[in-house]
Design a protein around this motif. Structure first.
Motif, PDB file in Angstrom:
ATOM      1  N   ASP A   8       0.920  -1.184   0.502  1.00 51.07           N
ATOM      2  CA  ASP A   8       0.267   0.150   0.079  1.00 51.07           C
ATOM      3  C   ASP A   8       1.050   1.598  -0.057  1.00 51.07           C
ATOM      4  O   ASP A   8       1.650   1.649   0.808  1.00 51.07           O
ATOM      5  CB  ASP A   8      -0.861  -0.259   1.226  1.00 51.07           C
ATOM      6  CG  ASP A   8      -2.065   0.715   1.547  1.00 51.07           C
ATOM      7  OD1 ASP A   8      -2.142   2.062   0.934  1.00 51.07           O
ATOM      8  OD2 ASP A   8      -3.848   0.741   0.828  1.00 51.07           O
ATOM      9  N   GLY A  48      -2.433   3.251  -4.316  1.00 51.58           N
ATOM     10  CA  GLY A  48      -1.834   2.722  -2.644  1.00 51.58           C
ATOM     11  C   GLY A  48      -4.203   2.829  -2.231  1.00 51.58           C
ATOM     12  O   GLY A  48      -4.834   2.823  -2.329  1.00 51.58           O
ATOM     13  N   THR A  49      -4.101   2.478  -0.455  1.00 49.99           N
ATOM     14  CA  THR A  49      -5.852   2.971  -0.381  1.00 49.99           C
ATOM     15  C   THR A  49      -5.950   4.150   0.212  1.00 49.99           C
ATOM     16  O   THR A  49      -7.624   5.044   0.338  1.00 49.99           O
ATOM     17  CB  THR A  49      -6.590   1.327   0.509  1.00 49.99           C
ATOM     18  OG1 THR A  49      -5.146   1.480   1.758  1.00 49.99           O
ATOM     19  CG2 THR A  49      -6.415   0.287  -0.576  1.00 49.99           C
ATOM     20  N   MET A  51       3.996  -1.558   3.295  1.00 50.12           N
ATOM     21  CA  MET A  51       3.530   0.167   3.129  1.00 50.12           C
ATOM     22  C   MET A  51       4.142   1.611   3.483  1.00 50.12           C
ATOM     23  O   MET A  51       5.436   0.907   3.396  1.00 50.12           O
ATOM     24  CB  MET A  51       2.073  -0.313   4.458  1.00 50.12           C
ATOM     25  CG  MET A  51       2.362   0.289   5.812  1.00 50.12           C
ATOM     26  SD  MET A  51       0.980   0.798   6.777  1.00 50.12           S
ATOM     27  CE  MET A  51       0.746   2.067   6.252  1.00 50.12           C
ATOM     28  N   PRO A  87      -6.514  -4.259  -0.840  1.00 51.71           N
ATOM     29  CA  PRO A  87      -5.867  -4.134  -1.915  1.00 51.71           C
ATOM     30  C   PRO A  87      -6.343  -5.091  -2.711  1.00 51.71           C
ATOM     31  O   PRO A  87      -5.964  -3.546  -4.234  1.00 51.71           O
ATOM     32  CB  PRO A  87      -4.563  -4.439  -1.600  1.00 51.71           C
ATOM     33  CG  PRO A  87      -4.172  -5.926  -0.793  1.00 51.71           C
ATOM     34  CD  PRO A  87      -5.407  -4.932   0.887  1.00 51.71           C
ATOM     35  N   THR A 140      -8.274  -1.833  -4.454  1.00 50.16           N
ATOM     36  CA  THR A 140      -8.033  -1.093  -5.348  1.00 50.16           C
ATOM     37  C   THR A 140      -7.322  -1.532  -6.641  1.00 50.16           C
ATOM     38  O   THR A 140      -8.002  -0.907  -7.511  1.00 50.16           O
ATOM     39  CB  THR A 140      -6.006  -0.863  -4.753  1.00 50.16           C
ATOM     40  OG1 THR A 140      -6.642  -0.241  -3.421  1.00 50.16           O
ATOM     41  CG2 THR A 140      -4.696  -0.283  -5.364  1.00 50.16           C
ATOM     42  N   GLN A 188      -5.292   6.532  -5.302  1.00 51.40           N
ATOM     43  CA  GLN A 188      -5.972   6.001  -4.427  1.00 51.40           C
ATOM     44  C   GLN A 188      -7.714   5.355  -5.278  1.00 51.40           C
ATOM     45  O   GLN A 188      -8.245   6.705  -5.446  1.00 51.40           O
ATOM     46  CB  GLN A 188      -6.179   6.294  -3.511  1.00 51.40           C
ATOM     47  CG  GLN A 188      -5.164   6.965  -2.564  1.00 51.40           C
ATOM     48  CD  GLN A 188      -4.793   7.653  -2.788  1.00 51.40           C
ATOM     49  OE1 GLN A 188      -5.040   8.929  -3.123  1.00 51.40           O
ATOM     50  NE2 GLN A 188      -2.641   7.300  -2.723  1.00 51.40           N
TER      51      GLN A 188
END
Length: 547
Positions: A96, A442-443, A243, A452, A455, A403
Motif C-alpha cells: 500500500d 494505495g488505499t 506500506m 488491496p 484497489t 488511490q
C-alpha cells in the motif's frame, strides 16, 4: 518519459530475472524454505506457468535465493521446510503506497462510524460505545460521511447534546474535518468568532486546520504497541506485506522502530516525517533511519484539504458552493521553502494535493527539480487535474501516488462538487500513467478500506461492488490488470526507494508474496465477489493463511 536510468532500467532487470537462475543445475544446497506447486504471476514477467514452466522458489535468510524451473533441472534442491501452495496463484507481496498505520490501529479502539447511512445511525453507534465504555472522559471516533446520508449536510454540535458529561470528537472519513460537541468547544474556547488560517468552524464541525484547535489526549507507548500488533494481523489478512505511512511524528516512528527491532512487526514500512518543526529538526539532528524494515527519509506536507469536506483547493469555485474555492493549507512560497529544505537534507518530499489548483501549484514547484538526480518527489492523491498539467508528469522526479478507491467512493457525489465540466478531469490515473510511465497505488486506509483487492478492482473496473456504473466511472481512465498490479507492487516500492529490496519476484529481494485463489490477469476467471487471499508470506514465512 521518465528517466530510464532510475525507472525502466530496473523494470528490465525485473523482466530478465529468469535468465540467470533458471539454468542452474547440480544444485545440492539446502535452503531454509522451498515454495512449490503454485502459478506464478509477475506484472513484468515475460515467462509464466501458462507457457509450460513449473517453478519453485527457494528462500534463504528471508530472501529469494533461487527461482527454479523444475522442467530444466535434473537435480532439484532441498530445504528444511517445503511449502506447497496447492496450485494457487502467487504474486509479489502487495504494497500500500499510501496509508495511515497508526490511524488504522487507533480506529480499532474507537467509535467506528464508517458506513453509517444517516446521522441517526452515527448517534446510535456513539450511544452503544458509551454504554460499553461508561468511564471514558473522551469519546473519540472516525468514519462519518455526510455524503452517504439522506440529507447531505454537515452535522452540528447540537446533534450531540444528548451525550452530556463527556467530550466527543469524531473525525470525518477523510480526516479533514471533526464533528465535536459543545463540551469540546467550551473546553478549548472555540466560538463562532474563532478564526484560523487554512481552517473553518461550521456549527460544531472543525474543518482542516481548525482541527488543531483541539488537543486530544495522548496515548501511551504501551497502547500504541498493542494497537500496532493488532493492526498488523489485519494487514497480513488482506495480503499486505509493505506500506508507506503518510505522516508520522517522531514519537510514533520510534515506537514502530522498537517493535521492528524486537522482531514483532514484520511488514516493511516507509514512514513519512510529519511536517512540523519539532519532527523535522529531530531528523535533521539525528539523520534518517534506513533499515531493512524501516525507511525514514521522506516528509509529508499538505497543500489543501479534501473534496468531500470542500477543502480541496480548486481553480474555479465549487459547483455546489459558489464563491468557495477550498482551503489553502500551505502557501506556494512556504512550499518552495520546504522543497529546498528537503533537497538540502536529501529528503524525499511528498505533498497532499487534491484540488486542481493545489495540484497545479505543486507540479509547478516540482517541475523545478533537477532531472538528473534521483529524487522521486511525490504527489499524493492527484485527484483533480487540468488536462494540460499531465505534461508535468514527464518529469523523471515527479511520482504520482494515487488511490483508485477514492474514485469509486467519490463518484456518487463528486460531480455535485465539481460540475459536469470538471468531473472528466478527476481521478485521471491513466492520463498520469501515460505521461509518467509509473504509478504508485494505495488505499489511504483507514479513509478507505484496507483491502488491496479493492484497489485492483477499482483501478481496472472503475465500478463499485455492485458493478455500478455499467462500463465504469470515467471509463477511459481504467488501468489494465498489469498496470494495476505494477502499481500495487513495483510502483509502490519504487515510490519508497525500495524497489531493489521488495516489490518484485527477483533474486535477492525479500521473500514477500501474496497468494490468491484467482488469476487477476484473466478477465474470464477473476470474480470480485469470490477473490480472496489464501496466504500472506513475509520473508519466506507464512504470516496469514485462510483456514
Amino acid at each position: 518519459m521518465r528517466n530510464l536510468s532510475h525507472t525502466f532500467g530496473r523494470f528490465v532487470v525485473y523482466n530478465l530475472l529468469w535468465l540467470f537462475p533458471l539454468t542452474s543445475c547440480q544444485n545440492t544446497q539446502e535452503y531454509d524454505v522451498l515454495l512449490k506447486d503454485f502459478k506464478i504471476h509477475s506484472p513484468n514477467n515475460a515467462v509464466s506457468s501458462n507457457e509450460g514452466s513449473d517453478f519453485w522458489i527457494a528462500v534463504q535468510d528471508g530472501k529469494i535465493a533461487e527461482i527454479i524451473d523444475i522442467n530444466q533441472q535434473t537435480i532439484l534442491p532441498k530445504a528444511k521446510t517445503e511449502l506447497s501452495l496447492d496450485g494457487q496463484h502467487l504474486y509479489p507481496g502487495f504494497i500500500d503506497a499510501h496509508g495511515h498505520l497508526f490511524g488504522y490501529a487507533e480506529m480499532l479502539t474507537m467509535v467506528n462510524l464508517v458506513g453509517a447511512q444517516s446521522k441517526e445511525e452515527c448517534l446510535e453507534r456513539i450511544e452503544k460505545f458509551i454504554e460499553l465504555h461508561p468511564n471514558n472522559e473522551w469519546i473519540i471516533g472516525r468514519g462519518w460521511d455526510q455524503n452517504d446520508w439522506p440529507v447531505k449536510e454537515f452535522p452540528t454540535s447540537e446533534d450531540l447534546a444528548a451525550f452530556s458529561g463527556v467530550k466527543i470528537y469524531l473525525t470525518r472519513i477523510d480526516g479533514h474535518a471533526a464533528w465535536v460537541n459543545q463540551t469540546v468547544l467550551d473546553a478549548f474556547n472555540i466560538t463562532t468568532e474563532t478564526t484560523i488560517d487554512g481552517g473553518a468552524i461550521i456549527e460544531g464541525v472543525l474543518v482542516d486546520n481548525a482541527e488543531q484547535l483541539v488537543e486530544l489526549p495522548e496515548h501511551s507507548s504501551r497502547f500504541w504497541r498493542n494497537a500496532l500488533l493488532q493492526a498488523q494481523d489485519s494487514l497480513v489478512k488482506y495480503g499486505l506485506t509493505a506500506m508507506t505511512d503518510a505522516g508520522l511524528s517522531t514519537k510514533k516512528i520510534l515506537i514502530l522502530d522498537s517493535l521492528q527491532n524486537e522482531g514483532k512487526f514484520g511488514l516493511v514500512v516507509n514512514a513519512m516525517i510529519s511536517n512540523t518543526e519539532e519532527d523535522l529538526s529531530y531528523f535533521e539532528s539525528h539523520g534518517p533511519i534506513l533499515k531493512e524494515l524501516l525507511r525514514v527519509k521522506s516528509v509529508k506536507a499538505y497543500l489543501d484539504g479534501a473534496l468531500g469536506s470542500r477543502g480541496a483547493l480548486l481553480r474555479a469555485p465549487y459547483h455546489d458552493l459558489p464563491e468557495h474555492y477550498g482551503l489553502p493549507l500551505l502557501a506556494p512560497s512556504d512550499l518552495d521553502l520546504l522543497r529546498d529544505r528537503c533537497l538540502e537534507n536529501d529528503w524525499q518530499l511528498c505533498v497532499h494535493a487534491i484540488g486542481d489548483s493545489a495540484h497545479h501549484v505543486l507540479l509547478e514547484s516540482f517541475n523545478e527539480l533537477d532531472r538528473e538526480k534521483d529524487l522521486r518527489f511525490r504527489v499524493e492523491h492527484a485527484q483533480i487535474m487540468t488536462p494540460e498539467d499531465s505534461a508535468y508528469y514527464t518529469h523523471p522526479n515527479i511520482v504520482a501516488s494515487v488511490q483508485p478507491t477514492h474514485a469509486t467512493s467519490d463518484m456518487y457525489w463528486a460531480e455535485e462538487r465539481l460540475g459536469h465540466h470538471r468531473i472528466g478531469h478527476a481521478y485521471s490515473y491513466k492520463r498520469i500513467l501515460n505521461a509518467s510511465g509509473l504509478l504508485a497505488l494505495g488505499t489511504d486506509f483507514p479513509i478507505e478500506h484496507i483491502d488491496p483487492l479493492n484497489t485492483f478492482f477499482a483501478a481496472v473496473d472503475r465500478t463499485d461492488k455492485q458493478h455500478w456504473p455499467e462500463g465504469g466511472f470515467n471509463a477511459d481512465q481504467k488501468l489494465t490488470p498489469k498496470e494495476a498490479l505494477e502499481g500495487m507492487t513495483y510502483g509502490a516500492a519504487y515510490s519508497a526507494f525500495g524497489e531493489e529490496q521488495y516489490g518484485s519476484i527477483k533474486i535477492g529481494q525479500r521473500a514477500n508474496f501474496t497468494v490468491l485463489n484467482q488469476d487477476l490477469f484473466n478477465s474470464a476467471e477473476r470474480q470480485r465477489e469470490s477473490c480472496k487471499v489464501v496466504k500472506t508470506i513475509l520473508s519466506g514465512k507464512v504470516a496469514f493463511e485462510t483456514k
